[in-house]
Design a protein around this motif. Structure first.
Motif, PDB file in Angstrom:
ATOM      1  N   ASP A   1       0.832  -1.220   0.000  1.00  0.00           N
ATOM      2  CA  ASP A   1       0.000   0.000   0.000  1.00  0.00           C
ATOM      3  C   ASP A   1       0.860   1.261   0.000  1.00  0.00           C
ATOM      4  O   ASP A   1       0.532   2.241  -0.667  1.00  0.00           O
ATOM      5  CB  ASP A   1      -0.921   0.036   1.233  1.00  0.00           C
ATOM      6  N   PHE A   2       1.949   1.232   0.782  1.00  0.00           N
ATOM      7  CA  PHE A   2       2.803   2.426   0.856  1.00  0.00           C
ATOM      8  C   PHE A   2       3.303   2.818  -0.533  1.00  0.00           C
ATOM      9  O   PHE A   2       3.328   3.994  -0.888  1.00  0.00           O
ATOM     10  CB  PHE A   2       4.005   2.184   1.775  1.00  0.00           C
ATOM     11  N   ASP A   3       3.722   1.822  -1.315  1.00  0.00           N
ATOM     12  CA  ASP A   3       4.210   2.116  -2.665  1.00  0.00           C
ATOM     13  C   ASP A   3       3.062   2.481  -3.599  1.00  0.00           C
ATOM     14  O   ASP A   3       3.177   3.414  -4.402  1.00  0.00           O
ATOM     15  CB  ASP A   3       4.991   0.916  -3.219  1.00  0.00           C
ATOM     16  N   ASP A   4       1.961   1.759  -3.499  1.00  0.00           N
ATOM     17  CA  ASP A   4       0.824   2.040  -4.379  1.00  0.00           C
ATOM     18  C   ASP A   4       0.270   3.456  -4.137  1.00  0.00           C
ATOM     19  O   ASP A   4      -0.175   4.131  -5.060  1.00  0.00           O
ATOM     20  CB  ASP A   4      -0.295   1.011  -4.164  1.00  0.00           C
ATOM     21  N   ASP A   5       0.342   3.899  -2.884  1.00  0.00           N
ATOM     22  CA  ASP A   5      -0.143   5.250  -2.547  1.00  0.00           C
ATOM     23  C   ASP A   5       0.916   6.321  -2.832  1.00  0.00           C
ATOM     24  O   ASP A   5       0.681   7.511  -2.608  1.00  0.00           O
ATOM     25  CB  ASP A   5      -0.518   5.335  -1.047  1.00  0.00           C
ATOM     26  N   GLY A   6       2.098   5.881  -3.260  1.00  0.00           N
ATOM     27  CA  GLY A   6       3.185   6.828  -3.550  1.00  0.00           C
ATOM     28  C   GLY A   6       3.727   7.503  -2.308  1.00  0.00           C
ATOM     29  O   GLY A   6       4.245   8.623  -2.373  1.00  0.00           O
ATOM     30  N   ASN A   7       3.615   6.814  -1.173  1.00  0.00           N
ATOM     31  CA  ASN A   7       4.032   7.430   0.080  1.00  0.00           C
ATOM     32  C   ASN A   7       4.804   6.438   0.956  1.00  0.00           C
ATOM     33  O   ASN A   7       4.396   6.122   2.070  1.00  0.00           O
ATOM     34  CB  ASN A   7       2.773   7.932   0.818  1.00  0.00           C
ATOM     35  N   PRO A   8       5.955   5.942   0.428  1.00  0.00           N
ATOM     36  CA  PRO A   8       6.707   4.948   1.200  1.00  0.00           C
ATOM     37  C   PRO A   8       7.339   5.552   2.451  1.00  0.00           C
ATOM     38  O   PRO A   8       7.695   6.730   2.447  1.00  0.00           O
ATOM     39  CB  PRO A   8       7.794   4.496   0.214  1.00  0.00           C
ATOM     40  N   PRO A   9       7.482   4.766   3.510  1.00  0.00           N
ATOM     41  CA  PRO A   9       8.108   5.282   4.727  1.00  0.00           C
ATOM     42  C   PRO A   9       9.583   5.631   4.496  1.00  0.00           C
ATOM     43  O   PRO A   9      10.218   5.101   3.574  1.00  0.00           O
ATOM     44  CB  PRO A   9       7.980   4.133   5.729  1.00  0.00           C
ATOM     45  N   ALA A  10      10.075   6.511   5.350  1.00  0.00           N
ATOM     46  CA  ALA A  10      11.468   6.977   5.218  1.00  0.00           C
ATOM     47  C   ALA A  10      12.450   5.804   5.206  1.00  0.00           C
ATOM     48  O   ALA A  10      13.464   5.841   4.505  1.00  0.00           O
ATOM     49  CB  ALA A  10      11.782   7.929   6.363  1.00  0.00           C
ATOM     50  N   SER A  11      12.137   4.748   5.969  1.00  0.00           N
ATOM     51  CA  SER A  11      13.082   3.615   6.040  1.00  0.00           C
ATOM     52  C   SER A  11      13.194   2.910   4.682  1.00  0.00           C
ATOM     53  O   SER A  11      14.264   2.429   4.317  1.00  0.00           O
ATOM     54  CB  SER A  11      12.680   2.623   7.138  1.00  0.00           C
ATOM     55  N   TYR A  12      12.113   2.845   3.898  1.00  0.00           N
ATOM     56  CA  TYR A  12      12.190   2.234   2.557  1.00  0.00           C
ATOM     57  C   TYR A  12      13.045   3.128   1.645  1.00  0.00           C
ATOM     58  O   TYR A  12      13.879   2.638   0.878  1.00  0.00           O
ATOM     59  CB  TYR A  12      10.822   2.120   1.888  1.00  0.00           C
ATOM     60  N   ILE A  13      12.745   4.440   1.713  1.00  0.00           N
ATOM     61  CA  ILE A  13      13.432   5.388   0.811  1.00  0.00           C
ATOM     62  C   ILE A  13      14.935   5.332   1.051  1.00  0.00           C
ATOM     63  O   ILE A  13      15.731   5.222   0.112  1.00  0.00           O
ATOM     64  CB  ILE A  13      12.894   6.830   1.030  1.00  0.00           C
ATOM     65  N   GLU A  14      15.321   5.363   2.325  1.00  0.00           N
ATOM     66  CA  GLU A  14      16.734   5.345   2.692  1.00  0.00           C
ATOM     67  C   GLU A  14      17.386   4.022   2.265  1.00  0.00           C
ATOM     68  O   GLU A  14      18.473   3.993   1.695  1.00  0.00           O
ATOM     69  CB  GLU A  14      16.865   5.563   4.217  1.00  0.00           C
ATOM     70  N   PHE A  15      16.697   2.913   2.504  1.00  0.00           N
ATOM     71  CA  PHE A  15      17.256   1.601   2.169  1.00  0.00           C
ATOM     72  C   PHE A  15      17.459   1.468   0.658  1.00  0.00           C
ATOM     73  O   PHE A  15      18.515   1.022   0.197  1.00  0.00           O
ATOM     74  CB  PHE A  15      16.331   0.497   2.693  1.00  0.00           C
ATOM     75  N   ARG A  16      16.483   1.863  -0.125  1.00  0.00           N
ATOM     76  CA  ARG A  16      16.592   1.767  -1.594  1.00  0.00           C
ATOM     77  C   ARG A  16      17.713   2.664  -2.109  1.00  0.00           C
ATOM     78  O   ARG A  16      18.435   2.288  -3.042  1.00  0.00           O
ATOM     79  CB  ARG A  16      15.248   2.141  -2.238  1.00  0.00           C
ATOM     80  N   LYS A  17      17.875   3.841  -1.496  1.00  0.00           N
ATOM     81  CA  LYS A  17      18.951   4.759  -1.893  1.00  0.00           C
ATOM     82  C   LYS A  17      20.303   4.089  -1.620  1.00  0.00           C
ATOM     83  O   LYS A  17      21.203   4.100  -2.463  1.00  0.00           O
ATOM     84  CB  LYS A  17      18.806   6.063  -1.095  1.00  0.00           C
ATOM     85  N   GLN A  18      20.408   3.466  -0.446  1.00  0.00           N
ATOM     86  CA  GLN A  18      21.661   2.765  -0.104  1.00  0.00           C
ATOM     87  C   GLN A  18      21.960   1.676  -1.136  1.00  0.00           C
ATOM     88  O   GLN A  18      23.085   1.537  -1.595  1.00  0.00           O
ATOM     89  CB  GLN A  18      21.569   2.157   1.296  1.00  0.00           C
ATOM     90  N   LEU A  19      20.928   0.897  -1.493  1.00  0.00           N
ATOM     91  CA  LEU A  19      21.140  -0.182  -2.480  1.00  0.00           C
ATOM     92  C   LEU A  19      21.620   0.376  -3.813  1.00  0.00           C
ATOM     93  O   LEU A  19      22.535  -0.168  -4.435  1.00  0.00           O
ATOM     94  CB  LEU A  19      19.847  -0.973  -2.714  1.00  0.00           C
ATOM     95  N   ASN A  20      21.021   1.472  -4.226  1.00  0.00           N
ATOM     96  CA  ASN A  20      21.370   2.045  -5.535  1.00  0.00           C
ATOM     97  C   ASN A  20      22.816   2.546  -5.560  1.00  0.00           C
ATOM     98  O   ASN A  20      23.417   2.615  -6.632  1.00  0.00           O
ATOM     99  CB  ASN A  20      20.389   3.164  -5.901  1.00  0.00           C
ATOM    100  N   GLU A  21      23.352   2.865  -4.399  1.00  0.00           N
ATOM    101  CA  GLU A  21      24.734   3.367  -4.342  1.00  0.00           C
ATOM    102  C   GLU A  21      25.766   2.249  -4.209  1.00  0.00           C
ATOM    103  O   GLU A  21      26.960   2.496  -4.279  1.00  0.00           O
ATOM    104  CB  GLU A  21      24.869   4.347  -3.160  1.00  0.00           C
ATOM    105  N   LEU A  22      25.303   1.021  -3.985  1.00  0.00           N
ATOM    106  CA  LEU A  22      26.242  -0.093  -3.781  1.00  0.00           C
ATOM    107  C   LEU A  22      26.635  -0.749  -5.108  1.00  0.00           C
ATOM    108  O   LEU A  22      25.879  -0.713  -6.076  1.00  0.00           O
ATOM    109  CB  LEU A  22      25.611  -1.149  -2.864  1.00  0.00           C
ATOM    110  N   ASP A  23      27.815  -1.382  -5.090  1.00  0.00           N
ATOM    111  CA  ASP A  23      28.291  -2.093  -6.284  1.00  0.00           C
ATOM    112  C   ASP A  23      28.047  -3.596  -6.181  1.00  0.00           C
ATOM    113  O   ASP A  23      28.334  -4.337  -7.131  1.00  0.00           O
ATOM    114  CB  ASP A  23      29.791  -1.839  -6.467  1.00  0.00           C
ATOM    115  N   GLY A  24      27.605  -4.074  -5.032  1.00  0.00           N
ATOM    116  CA  GLY A  24      27.342  -5.497  -4.858  1.00  0.00           C
ATOM    117  C   GLY A  24      26.905  -5.768  -3.429  1.00  0.00           C
ATOM    118  O   GLY A  24      26.885  -4.858  -2.586  1.00  0.00           O
TER     119      GLY A  24
END
Ligand SMILES: Cc1cc2nc3c(=O)[nH]c(=O)nc-3n(C[C@H](O)[C@H](O)[C@H](O)COP(=O)(O)O)c2cc1C
Length: 183
Positions: free
Chosen positions: A48-71
């Motif tokens: 629901d958080f993603d479908d509503d376009g309003n993910p919690p800060a912990s998701y946003i931060e975690f996905r950002k961290q993943l995008n910056e990693l090389d593996g």
């Protein structure tokens, strides 16, 4: 410099898998940094958080961290013959919202452990199954099954087993070669 995230499947204060992760941070091959990514505050996945376009800060931060990693290196115990929920939740959060899978196409590796001899085999292979789907290019050999993990560290959390220490060095060196092959 390549940055590899270490993801531990246990939140326990004295976790042996956290001790393995701590050890790995000190033996990263030249040109690599191994960085522990905390899963302590990552909320349980709710679409629901993603479908509503309003993910919690912990998701946003975690996905950002993943995008910056090389593996990624996953270090996990086995819970009831499978992957602990905390780690599975991390896979799920990172794989969404639909069409934005932050794990996609990057190299990874798995280390599983247990107090006995089965060494988290079930968790290791269930995790491998999810990694196929999120398209983490997972190192096949050497496999890492760490038995009797409670006998490998001293009271300060230092790894005292020489053979295990040698194995971890071989493992991270093989992983670095794998990263070079896949990226
Ligand atoms: C809910 C739960 C389920 C467990 N299931 C298994 C299991 O299936 N296989 C196994 O080898 N150990 C199992 N264990 C024991 C763990 O391997 C042991 O608690 C280990 O220390 C957990 O890893 P940690 O030290 O990193 O927290 C289980 C532990 C818990 C808390």
């Amino acid at each position: 410099m390549k940055t590899i995230g270490l993801f531990v499947g246990s939140l326990r204060r004295e976790s042996f898998n956290k001790k393995i992760a701590n050890h790995l941070t000190g033996i990263a091959p030249k040109g690599y940094e191994f960085k522990i990514i905390s899963l302590e505050k990552l909320e349980m996945y709710n679409q629901d958080f993603d479908d509503d376009g309003n993910p919690p800060a912990s998701y946003i931060e975690f996905r950002k961290q993943l995008n910056e990693l090389d593996g990624f290196i996953f270090i996990t115990p086995e819970y009831n013959r499978s992957v602990p929920a905390v780690l599975k939740n991390a896979i799920d959060v990172g794989s969404r919202p639909y069409g934005k899978n932050s794990w996609d196409g990057k190299p990874g590796a798995i280390i599983s452990s247990s107090l006995g001899n089965i060494s988290g085999f079930g968790a290791n292979h269930h995790l491998r199954q999810s990694l196929v789907f999120v398209n983490v290019l997972t190192l096949q050999q050497p496999e890492a099954y760490i038995a009797s993990v409670n006998k490998l560290f001293d009271d300060t959390g230092k790894l005292t087993s020489e053979s295990t220490s040698e194995f971890f060095q071989k493992f991270v060196d093989a992983f670095a070669k794998w990263v070079e092959t896949t990226t």
